[in-house]
Write an enzyme that holds these catalytic residues in place. Structure first.
Site, PDB file in Angstrom:
ATOM      1  N   ARG A   1     -19.515   5.292  -5.207  1.00 19.48           N
ATOM      2  CA  ARG A   1     -18.690   6.257  -4.260  1.00 19.48           C
ATOM      3  C   ARG A   1     -19.566   6.358  -3.322  1.00 19.48           C
ATOM      4  NH1 ARG A   1     -21.084  11.139  -5.150  1.00 19.48           N
ATOM      5  NH2 ARG A   1     -21.771  10.441  -7.230  1.00 19.48           N
TER       6      ARG A   1
ATOM      7  N   TYR B   1       4.893  10.602   5.843  1.00 24.45           N
ATOM      8  CA  TYR B   1       5.485  10.131   5.474  1.00 24.45           C
ATOM      9  C   TYR B   1       5.723  11.242   3.509  1.00 24.45           C
ATOM     10  CZ  TYR B   1       3.605   7.940  -0.224  1.00 24.45           C
ATOM     11  OH  TYR B   1       3.754   7.863  -0.707  1.00 24.45           O
TER      12      TYR B   1
ATOM     13  N   ASP C   1      -1.142   8.081  11.376  1.00 23.38           N
ATOM     14  CA  ASP C   1      -1.018   7.126   9.883  1.00 23.38           C
ATOM     15  C   ASP C   1       0.374   6.077  10.492  1.00 23.38           C
ATOM     16  OD1 ASP C   1       0.528   5.870   7.755  1.00 23.38           O
ATOM     17  OD2 ASP C   1       0.930   7.584   5.769  1.00 23.38           O
TER      18      ASP C   1
ATOM     19  N   LYS D   1       0.308  -0.997   1.479  1.00 16.79           N
ATOM     20  CA  LYS D   1       1.310  -1.584   1.885  1.00 16.79           C
ATOM     21  C   LYS D   1       1.173  -3.162   2.785  1.00 16.79           C
ATOM     22  CE  LYS D   1       2.517   1.897   0.450  1.00 16.79           C
ATOM     23  NZ  LYS D   1       3.237   3.283   1.293  1.00 16.79           N
TER      24      LYS D   1
HETATM   25  C1  LIG Z   1       2.621   4.398   1.183  1.00 11.80           C
HETATM   26  C2  LIG Z   1       2.060   5.059   2.038  1.00 11.80           C
HETATM   27  C3  LIG Z   1       1.683   6.407   2.160  1.00 11.80           C
HETATM   28  C4  LIG Z   1       0.529   6.560   1.104  1.00 11.80           C
HETATM   29  O1  LIG Z   1      -0.424   5.562   0.385  1.00 11.80           O
HETATM   30  P1  LIG Z   1      -0.866   5.188  -0.825  1.00 11.80           P
HETATM   31  O2  LIG Z   1      -1.486   4.119  -1.072  1.00 11.80           O
HETATM   32  O3  LIG Z   1       0.626   5.442  -2.089  1.00 11.80           O
HETATM   33  O4  LIG Z   1      -1.393   6.278  -1.083  1.00 11.80           O
HETATM   34  C5  LIG Z   1       1.443   6.961   2.985  1.00 11.80           C
HETATM   35  N1  LIG Z   1       2.285   6.615   4.169  1.00 11.80           N
HETATM   36  C6  LIG Z   1       2.896   5.895   4.812  1.00 11.80           C
HETATM   37  C7  LIG Z   1       3.630   5.308   5.951  1.00 11.80           C
HETATM   38  C8  LIG Z   1       3.014   4.793   3.177  1.00 11.80           C
HETATM   39  O5  LIG Z   1       3.839   4.118   3.318  1.00 11.80           O
END
Ligand SMILES: *Cc1c(COP(=O)(O)O)cnc(C)c1O
Length: 378
Positions: free
Chosen positions: A43, A97, A168, A193
């Site tokens: 952690r 998102y 992001d 992703k």
């Molecule tokens: C999936 C996604 C998130 C969130 O990510 P998690 O791993 O599901 O918490 C944030 N931003 C974008 C663009 C995403 O596709």
């Protein structure tokens, strides 16, 4: 070192005992406190497997430091809260998102944070800024309409005003876009992703300066969204092929986008790599490649019956995997919005979001064509 070499070698902790070439999985949650200055603890985000992937993302994003989280949302919410608190104001894109949007609309008031949502043009974002703005959060290209945001213009403005910028970068991945080079302060990823890339793990990543990272890390250590060393290992393994995967997926996406652009059953295609697309010029300037996400609208046929007839492309909500997946945002990512709200932001009921995988592009095109042929006109 060039990107492909970085992806393979950066951060790897070779096994000195055996000469093994991979980072061993360090499963301990209890570490010796006598023999070293800094005690390891999962952690604390400082165990060997966490460090290995953090170094890799930092190098790929041209950052001083990186950090791995247990989810993309863990990375995003911690990063925002590290720089915005009670009495502060945040500017965010409408098109962020869904989870980030939800965090702001439902939870910001709980922390005493005020927020303005804006459209995607740099002028709209800049006009949303007040004297209390501490953080700007953007995303480019956006989900699901692939709007391209002028990153450099926003970053430059924010620098002058000493506002922290967060992007992001999930959709583009560091293969196609490195926002720190454009002046952004903090890059956040849903590593679930493209970084994971095989639809089999959940994680998040952050890349930024030493100074910004210290603050995020300090908060992360008490909020606690840390990643298990076994998943860190899987992620490290995946990131070694990130460049090859995303380059091939990007190439496939271009082919599929061009095929859809002139298909008689398709009303619109949203892909930053098409010259006819609104965001093309900015995308060409700020992206190395146009990414492997695209959206399209079907003309005069039921989009859900179309999806049911696909044989290779799977109906699934996540994205960025080696397998192509498709989903209707109106029933998935944007289901919680009212139909009027969806209309307002341009997400129609016939809009489909496609995440292009590593299959042969000819097979993907044929799969789409066959499925379209099997659906009768309304
Ligand atoms: C999936 C996604 C998130 C969130 O990510 P998690 O791993 O599901 O918490 C944030 N931003 C974008 C663009 C995403 O596709």
């Amino acid at each position: 070192m060039k990107n492909k070499t970085i992806a393979i070698h950066k951060g790897t902790l070779k096994d000195k005992k055996t000469g093994g070439v991979n980072t061993p999985i360090y499963t301990s949650s209890a570490y010796d406190y006598i023999s070293r200055d800094e005690t390891f603890y999962p952690r604390y985000f400082n165990t060997p497997n966490q460090n290995a992937v953090a170094k890799k993302i930092a190098a790929l994003e041209h950052a001083e430091e990186g950090l791995v989280f247990s989810s993309g949302m863990g990375a995003m919410s911690t990063s925002i809260l590290a720089f915005a608190g009670a009495g502060d104001h945040v500017v965010m894109l409408d098109a962020l998102y869904g989870g980030t949007h939800h965090f702001a609309t439902v939870w910001f008031s709980h922390f005493g944070i005020d927020c303005t949502f804006t459209k995607t043009s740099a002028d709209d974002v800049i006009n949303g800024v007040t004297s209390k703005t501490k953080v700007i959060v953007i995303e480019s290209p956006t989900n699901p309409l692939l709007a391209v945001v002028d990153i450099e213009k926003i970053a430059q403005f924010a620098r002058e005003k000493k506002i922290t910028t967060i992007i992001d970068n999930t959709f583009a991945s560091p293969v196609n876009q490195t926002p720190l080079d454009l002046g952004i302060d903090i890059v956040v990823h849903s590593g679930t992703k493209y970084l994971g890339g095989h639809s089999d793990l959940c994680c998040g990543m952050v890349a930024c300066s030493n100074e910004k990272l210290d603050r995020i890390l300090n908060l992360a250590r008490v909020l606690g969204p840390s990643l298990d060393p076994r998943i860190c290992y899987l992620l490290e393994r995946s990131m070694k092929t990130l460049i090859l995967r995303v380059n091939a997926q990007t190439k496939n996406a271009m082919e599929v986008a061009r095929f859809l652009e002139f298909h008689p059953d398709i009303a619109a295609v949203y892909y930053p790599g098409l010259e006819s697309f609104g965001g093309y010029e900015i995308a060409k300037r700020q992206m190395k490649g146009f990414g492997a996400m695209l959206s399209f609208e079907i003309k005069g046929k039921d989009p859900h019956r179309f999806i049911e007839r696909l044989k290779i492309i799977s109906p699934a909500v996540s994205l960025g995997g080696v397998e192509s997946t498709i989903c209707p945002p109106s029933l998935t990512s944007h289901a919680k919005m009212s139909p009027e709200e969806r209309q307002r932001i341009g997400v129609s009921d016939s809009l489909l979001r496609l995440s292009i995988g590593l299959e042969d592009a000819d097979d993907l095109k044929q799969d789409i064509d066959n499925a379209l042929k099997k659906v009768p006109k309304y």
